[in-house]
Design a protein around this motif. Structure first.
Motif, PDB file in Angstrom:
ATOM      1  N   ILE A 156      42.859  33.935  32.682  1.00 32.26           N
ATOM      2  CA  ILE A 156      42.980  33.645  34.113  1.00 32.26           C
ATOM      3  C   ILE A 156      43.331  34.917  34.876  1.00 32.26           C
ATOM      4  O   ILE A 156      42.867  35.127  35.999  1.00 32.26           O
ATOM      5  CB  ILE A 156      44.012  32.525  34.344  1.00 32.26           C
ATOM      6  N   MET A 157      44.126  35.796  34.256  1.00 31.07           N
ATOM      7  CA  MET A 157      44.468  37.035  34.946  1.00 31.07           C
ATOM      8  C   MET A 157      43.227  37.887  35.171  1.00 31.07           C
ATOM      9  O   MET A 157      43.067  38.492  36.230  1.00 31.07           O
ATOM     10  CB  MET A 157      45.493  37.826  34.132  1.00 31.07           C
ATOM     11  N   TYR A 158      42.350  37.934  34.191  1.00 27.85           N
ATOM     12  CA  TYR A 158      41.115  38.702  34.378  1.00 27.85           C
ATOM     13  C   TYR A 158      40.263  38.061  35.461  1.00 27.85           C
ATOM     14  O   TYR A 158      39.718  38.730  36.327  1.00 27.85           O
ATOM     15  CB  TYR A 158      40.346  38.771  33.055  1.00 27.85           C
TER      16      TYR A 158
ATOM     17  N   THR B 106      44.283  45.282  45.816  1.00 27.63           N
ATOM     18  CA  THR B 106      45.594  45.049  45.209  1.00 27.63           C
ATOM     19  C   THR B 106      45.525  43.921  44.207  1.00 27.63           C
ATOM     20  O   THR B 106      46.140  43.964  43.156  1.00 27.63           O
ATOM     21  CB  THR B 106      46.612  44.677  46.303  1.00 27.63           C
ATOM     22  N   MET B 107      44.722  42.911  44.563  1.00 32.91           N
ATOM     23  CA  MET B 107      44.636  41.761  43.674  1.00 32.91           C
ATOM     24  C   MET B 107      43.782  42.068  42.451  1.00 32.91           C
ATOM     25  O   MET B 107      43.727  41.270  41.535  1.00 32.91           O
ATOM     26  CB  MET B 107      44.056  40.576  44.438  1.00 32.91           C
ATOM     27  N   PHE B 108      43.079  43.198  42.443  1.00 34.13           N
ATOM     28  CA  PHE B 108      42.490  43.618  41.173  1.00 34.13           C
ATOM     29  C   PHE B 108      43.534  44.324  40.334  1.00 34.13           C
ATOM     30  O   PHE B 108      43.682  44.055  39.147  1.00 34.13           O
ATOM     31  CB  PHE B 108      41.291  44.545  41.401  1.00 34.13           C
ATOM     32  N   MET B 109      44.291  45.215  40.973  1.00 34.44           N
ATOM     33  CA  MET B 109      45.192  46.076  40.213  1.00 34.44           C
ATOM     34  C   MET B 109      46.361  45.297  39.619  1.00 34.44           C
ATOM     35  O   MET B 109      46.741  45.514  38.485  1.00 34.44           O
ATOM     36  CB  MET B 109      45.721  47.190  41.110  1.00 34.44           C
ATOM     37  N   TRP B 110      46.932  44.385  40.381  1.00 33.79           N
ATOM     38  CA  TRP B 110      48.112  43.681  39.875  1.00 33.79           C
ATOM     39  C   TRP B 110      47.803  42.834  38.648  1.00 33.79           C
ATOM     40  O   TRP B 110      48.422  43.032  37.612  1.00 33.79           O
ATOM     41  CB  TRP B 110      48.742  42.840  40.996  1.00 33.79           C
ATOM     42  N   PRO B 111      46.843  41.895  38.739  1.00 37.28           N
ATOM     43  CA  PRO B 111      46.603  41.095  37.528  1.00 37.28           C
ATOM     44  C   PRO B 111      46.085  41.937  36.373  1.00 37.28           C
ATOM     45  O   PRO B 111      46.482  41.725  35.229  1.00 37.28           O
ATOM     46  CB  PRO B 111      45.543  40.080  37.965  1.00 37.28           C
ATOM     47  N   ALA B 112      45.222  42.934  36.670  1.00 43.90           N
ATOM     48  CA  ALA B 112      44.692  43.735  35.578  1.00 43.90           C
ATOM     49  C   ALA B 112      45.798  44.512  34.889  1.00 43.90           C
ATOM     50  O   ALA B 112      45.744  44.746  33.685  1.00 43.90           O
ATOM     51  CB  ALA B 112      43.620  44.691  36.098  1.00 43.90           C
ATOM     52  N   GLY B 113      46.820  44.896  35.651  1.00 44.05           N
ATOM     53  CA  GLY B 113      47.931  45.580  35.018  1.00 44.05           C
ATOM     54  C   GLY B 113      48.867  44.632  34.299  1.00 44.05           C
ATOM     55  O   GLY B 113      49.322  44.909  33.194  1.00 44.05           O
ATOM     56  N   ASP B 114      49.141  43.470  34.899  1.00 46.97           N
ATOM     57  CA  ASP B 114      50.109  42.550  34.301  1.00 46.97           C
ATOM     58  C   ASP B 114      49.581  41.884  33.049  1.00 46.97           C
ATOM     59  O   ASP B 114      50.347  41.511  32.167  1.00 46.97           O
ATOM     60  CB  ASP B 114      50.507  41.477  35.323  1.00 46.97           C
ATOM     61  N   ARG B 115      48.261  41.725  32.967  1.00 44.13           N
ATOM     62  CA  ARG B 115      47.755  41.037  31.786  1.00 44.13           C
ATOM     63  C   ARG B 115      47.903  41.897  30.552  1.00 44.13           C
ATOM     64  O   ARG B 115      47.891  41.388  29.437  1.00 44.13           O
ATOM     65  CB  ARG B 115      46.311  40.588  32.001  1.00 44.13           C
ATOM     66  N   GLU B 116      48.083  43.198  30.729  1.00 41.19           N
ATOM     67  CA  GLU B 116      48.223  44.070  29.563  1.00 41.19           C
ATOM     68  C   GLU B 116      49.462  43.716  28.737  1.00 41.19           C
ATOM     69  O   GLU B 116      49.465  43.898  27.524  1.00 41.19           O
ATOM     70  CB  GLU B 116      48.307  45.528  30.002  1.00 41.19           C
ATOM     71  N   PHE B 117      50.505  43.187  29.395  1.00 41.25           N
ATOM     72  CA  PHE B 117      51.704  42.841  28.638  1.00 41.25           C
ATOM     73  C   PHE B 117      51.432  41.685  27.689  1.00 41.25           C
ATOM     74  O   PHE B 117      51.919  41.658  26.563  1.00 41.25           O
ATOM     75  CB  PHE B 117      52.846  42.488  29.594  1.00 41.25           C
TER      76      PHE B 117
END
Ligand code: SF4
Lengths: 378, 174
Positions: free
Chosen positions: A121-123, A136-147
């Motif tokens: 869902i994050m992707y 911003t809505m690309f960068m935030w989820p794409a970064g947070d899903r890495e965790f």
């Protein structure tokens, strides 16, 4: 009047008023598919989705691979949701081969599948953001899903293609100390996704672009056979984890998110609420999981099914109900394997939703269908 | 004198000759500068072909941030692009489109074959609808192995491509 210039490509005579526009496959707003839209001015008159650019013959290939070697290629349709897309196949193979799954393995599967749902869902959310021009809505989820990907990497050893589920359990036990790390990461993740409300879901620009666009009524949603978040956004309370629980989902307390509006905004909000529910499920599963025990019932090499039999299993994936139908004639390979994928079923709604919309609303409606082209083509 | 030689009919011949002379002139002294400019502004086309696009997307996420190496996120217009990253499986339906996209791009253009599928067909080598690699469709500069390649591997492939461009003759593409 069409003239073919290349195999599969043709020049078409242009109408006076209605213009035909090819969106994709090389287009930032289409993904791996083509949408042929006919527009009158700025309004879409007709729309014809043309999937099939990634048709790789998964179902045919499954007929000449045995039950274990089928695993890697069956998770490729949705590699960022690979546990869920493999889940029905594994459940079906277990039933055909007659294997029992240890209790701990069932909980590990639930945790892995919920983590994968969040990763998917994050992707999806990241791409939805970039489709709407919201960087911003690309960068935030794409970064947070890495965790979460880190967590899955700890668990299975691969970033996205885990091949972690096998008939009989899961491939490996959890690494030491995984429960604590998982709990910490999931809590942090939930805190992060709550912040998306301010930047995305309460954003007046998003609301003005998605509210009341592409409205799918409750009757239409059922009639067209949509599933998953699209169905739930139209007011149908339907979640296979609750309605037809598999593995240990019946022991967990799951809340289904339903919205009545049926527009693109509701369809984009439901997956976000689902992620929070997934975090709840992971926390419950971590608590209830047996602390030790076996995680895999070993199979004989090249296992054969006992009797000629058929089996159909469904799970709730990140996009909706995903089914796998296996026919076995008692050999080491399936006789026939059929995937019933949610993406393709949701795509059917697209021509109905786009009729009468502005062309500029196409990306927001198209991607709100929770659609992943590779899966639809199989 | 020169005025008589150049008529509207043969003007383009003279322009072509002038181009040849210029090419030779800029080859040595300016070639390095041109290549240096090219390697820091690689613009990939937005053509996704299969599941490797997930890792391509992850490569432009904040953790990997391929932009710091001069490779911008996938972009819409073909006329401004000079890099095709073939993100995975090429099916029989996609192959003519890929070729069309490649042909429409202006020179110079480079190709990265990402993933086992784009290199040899990968997992789908025996499928009826998948091409065994893209070498028969477009010329490839760099192969990035993996299924899917990790974003780090993709970034390494991009850096290899930049190394390759640095050594290329600038004149070849003027
Ligand atoms: S190399 Fe692997 S991940 Fe990439 S397109 Fe092929 S199957 Fe998908």
């Amino acid at each position: 009047m069409t003239t073919e210039i290349m195999p599969g490509l043709a020049l078409q005579k242009v109408d006076e008023r209605i213009m035909t526009l090819n969106v994709g496959p090389q287009h930032p707003g289409s993904g791996h598919m083509r949408i042929v839209v006919q527009i009158d001015g700025d309004y879409i008159v007709a729309c014809d989705p043309d999937p099939g650019y990634v048709h790789r013959g998964e179902e045919k290939m499954a007929e000449y691979r045995n039950y274990i070697t089928n695993i890697p290629h069956l998770e490729r349709p949705v590699i960022h949701d690979s546990c869920n897309v493999l889940y029905p196949y594994v459940l079906g193979a277990e039933e055909l081969l007659g294997i029992e799954v240890p209790e701990r393995a069932k909980y590990i599967r639930v945790i892995a599948s919920e983590l994968n749902r969040c990763i998917y869902i994050m992707y999806w959310l990241a791409i939805y953001g970039i489709f709407l021009g919201h960087s911003t809505m690309f960068m935030w989820p794409a970064g947070d899903r890495e965790f979460l990907i880190d967590l899955m990497e700890k668990m299975s050893g691969a970033r996205v293609t885990h091949a972690h589920f096998v008939p009989g359990g899961v491939r490996n036990d959890l690494p030491p100390n995984f429960e604590d790390v998982c709990l910490r990461q999931v809590n942090y993740f939930e805190k992060r996704i709550k912040e998306y409300a301010a930047v995305f879901y309460d954003n007046p620009i998003l609301i003005s672009r998605t509210q009341d666009t592409g409205v799918l009524s409750k009757q239409d949603a059922i009639r067209l056979g949509t599933t998953g978040s699209v169905l739930r956004a139209s007011g149908v309370d339907y979640d296979l984890r609750v309605k037809e629980p598999y593995d240990v989902y019946d022991e967990l307390d799951i809340h289904t998110n339903v919205m009545k509006e049926g527009d693109a905004y509701a369809r984009s909000r439901i997956p976000w609420l689902d992620m929070m529910e997934s975090c709840n499920i992971i926390r419950q599963a971590l608590q209830k999981m047996p602390k030790s025990g076996s995680v895999r019932t070993k199979l004989k090499p090249n296992p054969k099914t006992k009797v000629p039999a058929t089996v159909y299993k469904r799970v709730e994936s990140g996009r909706g109900s995903l089914g796998c139908y296996i026919v076995s004639d008692g050999k080491t390979e399936p006789y026939r394997l059929k995937l019933s994928v949610p993406s393709f079923r949701n795509l059917i709604a697209l021509p109905y939703l786009l009729k009468g919309e502005k062309l500029g609303n196409m990306p927001s409606v198209y991607w709100s269908l929770n659609y992943w082209p590779v899966e639809a083509d199989r | 004198m020169l005025k008589d030689l150049i008529t509207p009919e043969n003007a383009n011949v003279f322009v072509g000759k002038l181009g040849d002379i210029l090419e030779k002139a800029i080859d040595k002294p300016l070639g390095y500068a041109i290549n240096w400019g090219r390697i820091w502004s690689l613009w990939p086309v937005h053509i996704e072909t299969a599941c490797c696009s997930v890792e391509f997307g992850a490569a432009s996420s904040p953790r990997y941030d391929v932009e710091r190496f001069g490779i911008i996120e996938a972009f819409g217009s073909l006329r401004q692009c000079d890099l095709v990253v073939v993100q995975g499986t090429i099916t029989r339906k996609m192959a003519p489109r890929l070729r069309l996209v490649y042909d429409q791009m202006p020179e110079p253009k480079y190709v990265i074959a990402m993933g086992a599928c784009a290199i040899t067909g990968g997992l789908y080598f025996d499928s009826y609808n998948v091409l065994p690699g893209i070498d028969g469709v477009i010329p490839v500069d760099v192969y990035v192995p993996g299924c899917p390649p990790r974003p780090e591997t993709l970034i390494q492939g991009c850096i290899l491509l930049q190394e390759k461009i640095k050594r290329m003759k600038a004149r070849k593409f003027v």
